[in-house]
Design an enzyme around this catalytic site. Structure first.
Site, PDB file in Angstrom:
ATOM      1  N   LYS A 189       2.165  41.640  14.971  1.00  0.00           N
ATOM      2  CA  LYS A 189       3.456  41.449  14.289  1.00  0.00           C
ATOM      3  C   LYS A 189       3.844  42.723  13.544  1.00  0.00           C
ATOM      4  O   LYS A 189       5.000  43.144  13.564  1.00  0.00           O
ATOM      5  CB  LYS A 189       3.366  40.248  13.327  1.00  0.00           C
ATOM      6  CG  LYS A 189       3.327  38.917  14.069  1.00  0.00           C
ATOM      7  CD  LYS A 189       2.922  37.737  13.191  1.00  0.00           C
ATOM      8  CE  LYS A 189       2.836  36.475  14.050  1.00  0.00           C
ATOM      9  NZ  LYS A 189       2.286  35.318  13.339  1.00  0.00           N
ATOM     10  N   GLN A 202       0.033  33.967   7.469  1.00  0.00           N
ATOM     11  CA  GLN A 202      -0.561  33.660   8.769  1.00  0.00           C
ATOM     12  C   GLN A 202      -1.420  32.387   8.705  1.00  0.00           C
ATOM     13  O   GLN A 202      -2.312  32.276   7.875  1.00  0.00           O
ATOM     14  CB  GLN A 202      -1.419  34.847   9.247  1.00  0.00           C
ATOM     15  CG  GLN A 202      -2.005  34.667  10.631  1.00  0.00           C
ATOM     16  CD  GLN A 202      -0.934  34.576  11.728  1.00  0.00           C
ATOM     17  OE1 GLN A 202      -0.018  35.384  11.775  1.00  0.00           O
ATOM     18  NE2 GLN A 202      -1.059  33.582  12.600  1.00  0.00           N
ATOM     19  N   ASP A 243       9.120  31.885   8.706  1.00  0.00           N
ATOM     20  CA  ASP A 243       8.303  31.025   9.561  1.00  0.00           C
ATOM     21  C   ASP A 243       8.944  29.646   9.711  1.00  0.00           C
ATOM     22  O   ASP A 243       8.598  28.899  10.634  1.00  0.00           O
ATOM     23  CB  ASP A 243       6.914  30.866   8.929  1.00  0.00           C
ATOM     24  CG  ASP A 243       5.811  31.418   9.790  1.00  0.00           C
ATOM     25  OD1 ASP A 243       6.083  31.718  10.963  1.00  0.00           O
ATOM     26  OD2 ASP A 243       4.680  31.534   9.293  1.00  0.00           O
TER      27      ASP A 243
END
Ligand code: NDP
Length: 291
Positions: A52, A96, A119
């Site tokens: 990412k 994450q 997210d």
């Protein structure tokens, strides 16, 4: 009819190029910035965060890595998120998953400010998605799957979509997206307690597997001409690979592919689209902050 292998890398690249060119036309005082938060050293998480960060920098998005050790307390993680929430130079925050135990994922996702929650896992953004509010940040993997379907010209309107898996990360938001007005699929969601899985899957025009177990979808579960999207990423031992393992999806690709109209491979299908949608959401958060 020959099966089409959907090239997630190529579609993701087009998304990156679109962001780059839009970014180049903007005259803003600073670059977009995403803060990536990782707790512990889970090898898959290490590799996802690295990827990412690399893609962000390639596009022209600043990525700030925040790595906390295994054993970090919820209070310490909350304090970092609060700091990033308050930092006006940070547009987007990604924590994450999975988080090491006993950290509470739901609590953590809700701690991220909604306008930085790229997210899309906070109750605020999931609620907005449920309301079909265009301002929602939609979870990256489901958003990436929808983008793949659109750009691969897979008809969703009136079609039967079956999703295997009901997680907050994939199955649930994907069901909301596919049933949304304008997308208009008829959606069934299955899970580990579902009965008659073979029968339900065989009815799918679009079959999406997000289970996390190799070989869950076999050829006799797939309708002729179906589009199959494989979300699963499973590490299985492999003597051919230097690392000692290879990545496979949830779908038994070799037996299923010949029955499909279109299918995504693993790797190179949904994975790159998840990263591309993170970039798209970060860019969107940035535009909302600088305008
Ligand atoms: P979870 O473990 O949170 O969810 C798995 C889901 O599968 C659960 O709903 C579970 O049911 C269901 N399930 C388990 N066994 C079966 C079965 N035999 N038949 C039908 N359903 C079953 O996983 P995630 O949603 O987080 O991830 C799923 C997979 O997708 C993983 O391999 C993950 O690595 C991958 N992934 C890939 C991404 C990408 O970018 N390509 C991004 C995110 C995830 P129940 O709820 O009853 O337990």
């Amino acid at each position: 009819m020959a099966v089409e292998i959907i090239d997630g890398n190529a579609v993701a690249k087009s998304v990156h190029e679109e962001i780059k060119s839009e970014l180049a036309k903007m005259s803003a005082p600073r670059r977009p910035c995403v803060a990536l938060v990782r707790v512990g050293e889970d090898p898959a998480s290490v590799s996802y965060v690295r990827k990412k960060s690399r893609v962000a920098e390639e596009i022209g998005i600043e990525s700030r890595l925040n790595i906390l050790p295994e054993g970090t307390s919820q209070e310490e993680l909350d304090a970092l998120i609060d700091k990033l929430n308050a930092d006006d130079s940070v547009d987007a925050i990604l924590v994450q998953a999975p988080l090491p135990k006993p950290l509470d994922e739901r609590h953590t996702f809700n701690r991220v400010r909604a306008d930085k929650d790229v997210d899309g896992f906070s109750s605020a953004n999931l609620g907005l998605l449920c309301q079909e509010n265009p301002g929602a940040f939609v979870a990256c993997t489901p958003a990436g799957i929808l983008e793949l379907l659109k750009r691969s010209k897979v008809e969703t309107r009136g079609k039967r979509a079956v999703i295997l898996g009901r997680s907050i990360i994939v199955g649930k938001p994907l069901a909301l997206l596919l049933m949304k007005k304008g997308v208009d699929a008829s959606v069934a969601v299955c899970h580990s307690k579902s009965e008659n899985l073979k029968e339900i899957c065989s009815s799918a025009d679009i079959l999406i597997a997000a289970v996390g177990k190799p070989g869950v979808v076999l050829a006799d579960m797939v309708k002729d001409g179906a589009c199959v999207i494989d979300v699963g990423i499973n590490r299985v031992p492999s003597a051919e690979k230097k690392s000692g393992y290879k990545l496979v999806g949830d779908v038994d690709f070799d037996s299923v592919a010949p029955k499909c109209s279109k299918i995504t491979p693993v790797p190179g299908g949904v994975g790159p689209m998840t990263v591309a949608m993170l970039m798209k959401n970060t860019f969107e958060a940035y535009k909302r902050h600088v305008r």
